[in-house]
Every structure is written in C-alpha cells, then in structure tokens.
Design a protein around this motif. Sequence first.
Motif, mmCIF file in Angstrom:
data_model
loop_
_atom_site.group_PDB
_atom_site.id
_atom_site.type_symbol
_atom_site.label_atom_id
_atom_site.label_comp_id
_atom_site.label_asym_id
_atom_site.label_seq_id
_atom_site.Cartn_x
_atom_site.Cartn_y
_atom_site.Cartn_z
ATOM 1 N N GLY A 1 0.827 -1.206 0.000
ATOM 2 C CA GLY A 1 0.000 0.000 0.000
ATOM 3 C C GLY A 1 0.856 1.248 0.000
ATOM 4 N N LEU A 2 0.329 2.306 -0.579
ATOM 5 C CA LEU A 2 1.015 3.595 -0.637
ATOM 6 C C LEU A 2 -0.006 4.684 -0.335
ATOM 7 N N MET A 3 0.378 5.657 0.509
ATOM 8 C CA MET A 3 -0.537 6.745 0.861
ATOM 9 C C MET A 3 0.199 8.071 0.875
ATOM 10 N N TYR A 4 -0.465 9.118 0.389
ATOM 11 C CA TYR A 4 0.086 10.481 0.410
ATOM 12 C C TYR A 4 -0.904 11.410 1.095
ATOM 13 N N ARG A 5 -0.405 12.223 2.002
ATOM 14 C CA ARG A 5 -1.199 13.260 2.654
ATOM 15 C C ARG A 5 -0.608 14.625 2.304
ATOM 16 N N THR A 6 -1.441 15.589 2.001
ATOM 17 C CA THR A 6 -0.964 16.926 1.690
ATOM 18 C C THR A 6 -0.625 17.676 2.986
ATOM 19 N N SER A 7 0.118 18.771 2.845
ATOM 20 C CA SER A 7 0.343 19.671 3.968
ATOM 21 C C SER A 7 -0.943 20.453 4.256
ATOM 22 N N GLN B 1 7.334 15.269 5.912
ATOM 23 C CA GLN B 1 8.074 16.468 5.494
ATOM 24 C C GLN B 1 7.870 17.608 6.503
ATOM 25 N N TRP B 2 8.485 17.418 7.687
ATOM 26 C CA TRP B 2 8.379 18.429 8.727
ATOM 27 C C TRP B 2 9.091 19.731 8.348
ATOM 28 N N ALA B 3 9.843 19.732 7.262
ATOM 29 C CA ALA B 3 10.420 20.987 6.779
ATOM 30 C C ALA B 3 9.319 21.972 6.368
ATOM 31 N N ASP B 4 8.085 21.475 6.151
ATOM 32 C CA ASP B 4 6.953 22.366 5.885
ATOM 33 C C ASP B 4 6.669 23.278 7.083
ATOM 34 N N TYR B 5 7.031 22.808 8.282
ATOM 35 C CA TYR B 5 6.774 23.555 9.517
ATOM 36 C C TYR B 5 7.962 24.473 9.792
ATOM 37 N N GLU C 1 10.812 30.849 15.083
ATOM 38 C CA GLU C 1 11.395 30.065 14.001
ATOM 39 C C GLU C 1 11.499 28.599 14.422
ATOM 40 N N LYS C 2 11.089 27.686 13.539
ATOM 41 C CA LYS C 2 11.122 26.259 13.834
ATOM 42 C C LYS C 2 12.153 25.525 12.982
ATOM 43 N N ASP C 3 12.027 25.631 11.652
ATOM 44 C CA ASP C 3 13.002 25.024 10.753
ATOM 45 C C ASP C 3 13.247 23.548 11.081
ATOM 46 N N TRP C 4 12.166 22.787 11.270
ATOM 47 C CA TRP C 4 12.308 21.361 11.545
ATOM 48 C C TRP C 4 12.785 20.628 10.292
ATOM 49 N N LYS C 5 13.159 19.376 10.431
ATOM 50 C CA LYS C 5 13.704 18.594 9.323
ATOM 51 C C LYS C 5 12.768 17.445 8.968
ATOM 52 N N ASN C 6 12.877 16.964 7.733
ATOM 53 C CA ASN C 6 12.112 15.801 7.295
ATOM 54 C C ASN C 6 12.630 14.543 7.989
ATOM 55 N N VAL C 7 11.727 13.632 8.310
ATOM 56 C CA VAL C 7 12.112 12.469 9.122
ATOM 57 C C VAL C 7 11.446 11.199 8.618
ATOM 58 N N PRO D 1 11.997 15.321 14.540
ATOM 59 C CA PRO D 1 12.237 16.335 13.515
ATOM 60 C C PRO D 1 12.874 17.621 14.038
ATOM 61 N N ILE D 2 13.033 17.773 15.370
ATOM 62 C CA ILE D 2 13.458 19.052 15.933
ATOM 63 C C ILE D 2 14.978 19.147 15.941
#
Length: 358
Positions: A161-167, A224-228, A250-256, A283-284
């Motif tokens: 299975g494959l799933m995608y969620r938008t931001s 994609q926590w870089a969205d945050y 400022e958050k600048d989290w990273k993708n995980v 992600p922090i």
Amino acid sequence: AVAYNPAGITQLPGTQSMIGFTAIVPKGEVTAGNQATTTTRTNIYTPPHAFLTHQMSDSVWLGLGVYTRFGVGTEYLQDWGGATQVYKAEIASYSFTPNIAFKLTEDLSLALGLDIMYSAADLRQKVTAPINSDLRMTVDGVGLGGQAALHYKLNEQWSAGLMYRTSQLHRDTGKSRYVNSAGGIARRDDALAISLTLPSSYSLGIAFKPTDKIKLEADAIYTQWADYKKLTYSFSARPTTNTPGDVVKEKDWKNVWRLQLGGEYKYTDWLALRAGIVWDQDPIRDGFADYMLPSNDRWIYSTGFGIQHGPFTYDFSVMYLQNYDRNIDYNPNLATGGPSSFTNSRAYMAGFSLGYKF
C-alpha cells in the motif's frame, strides 16, 4: 484501513464500524539551564477514534474516520525554571476524513479523500514584562488537506500500500489573557491568531501472510516536517509593547522517517495476538528545541490482542514509548544560564476499540 490506507477498505464487505480511545500518560525530566531538574506533571490524555466503512457496490466503497494525527501534552509546575518559556502546552487535533475507494481491478484499489482537521491549543507561560503575570493563550480552528492511497494485492501472500497526505495551513483564532497574582485580568487580547503549516507525508506498507494464521507488516513513513518553518502569533496587543503585530518563533524542523514492524497470530478463530515495534525519528533540530515538546528520537513497543464474538470485535493494546536523552546548548528558545537537557522521557499508552459488522 481508513486511518493508514483507505484504499484497503475495498477488502471490507458490507458495513463495518469501530469506536475507541487511547489513554496516553507522558512523563519526563527537564533541566532548564542552571535550574533544578523538573519532572513533568502526570496527566492522562484520551484521544478518541471512530470509523465507518460501507460497500456501495462491487467496485465502490465509502469510508469515514475521526481520529488524532497530531498532539502535544506537556505540563510543568508553574514555578519551574523554564516557566517564562512555557509551563503548560496542550495542543489537540481531530481529523475528519471522508474517503471514496474504487476497486479498479481484482488486485488494485484507489482511494481519494479529504482531511478536515479541527485543532485547539491551550498555551501558558509566565511573563515579567511589561507586568508580572500569567499569559494564557487559547485558540482553535479548522484546516483542510487531502489524501490519496493505493492498495495492490500481488498474490495470496503479499500485498502493498502507498498513501500520500498533503500539507495543511492552519490559522487558529482565539484570545490571550494576562492574569495577575490575585487572579484578575491585567490585560486581554480578543483577536489572537496562531498560524502554522502541518506537514505532508508519504507512507509505504508491505504485508506478508505466510499462513492463514500469521500476518506480518512493515511500514516506512516519510514526513516532510520541513513544511513547519515557523509558528506565528498575531496579536492585536503584543505582550511587551501592547501594540498590534506578530511574534514569530522560528522552527526550521527537518524531514524524518518512521519505520514500523508488526505481526498478528490468529491463535484461535476468535482470538488474535499482536505485537509491534516502531523507530521514530525526531524532527526538531538542536538549535530549535524548546520545552513545549521535550523529545528526541524514540522507540515504541506494543502488544495486544483482539477478540471476535459474532458481529462484535474487541481490541486491546498497550504501548511503551521511550525517547533518547537529549543535551542541548543554549539557544533562544530555551532558558538562560547554560545548556538544557531532556532525560528519562517516556510515555505509557493503553488502547481499546469496539467494532461491529452490520
């Protein structure tokens, strides 16, 4: 299936339903600069869930879900060393996800849906300027996102299975209050807004059923926590100047990545035994950590069982979450007076679900 891959609901005949909750008890120890080590207060959070699937025809299914994808529950004593940053942070979200799934072939299914997310926050901290008081901010609002999923049955043993969620962009509105030591309102703001972007994600799962009694599954989730990138507080009266404007964190989290492995053994026709393990990347970044979410990379261990009795199912689970310890040099999000540390951070969880097949 509705929560993790709605394309999988094409495997569910007729009409099926489930309701339940998970009790979560987070604990941890935090040292703020040169202050004494503090243990977070013991609170129990109980996010609920509810699901319904309905087969419309041989090729079309509908699915509905209400569940929690994001949340924070952290509380300290009001006089702890980092109280000027935060002493209480409760952020709850509830996703309502209507989906439609199509059985394109006997082996391939597709699902499309919405993620209508209600979120609410209660944030509290001590402030010393311009007046000594207790700042309390409460907001809520609704964000909108989408999701798409595929499910493919390779053969009688393997499926994927494959799933995608938008931001999702959220702008929650509410109010802030400055409460003095006597309990009175020293200042108020009835036009507070808090804005942030929640991340998109991709999930891949592979299931293997070597026998009729055993099923194994492995999942990889990329978020994609870089969205945050930032958390924006929009005040009609800013805390220090009493003038309209924004305060930006400022958050600048990273993708995980999150990696999961689980298994089920159908011990009898009515009893299934289950266990799982998860590695979840934090992600922090070190330069952006704060006391609102004292976390790090973590492991989650789970076990449980399910009982089937006629049209009813009863599912029970227990989980233990263990964070790695974390030492952080000074940064603007933390208290002054030296480095901070998060130690012995963990959570205990217990879940129950009641299902009914019509």
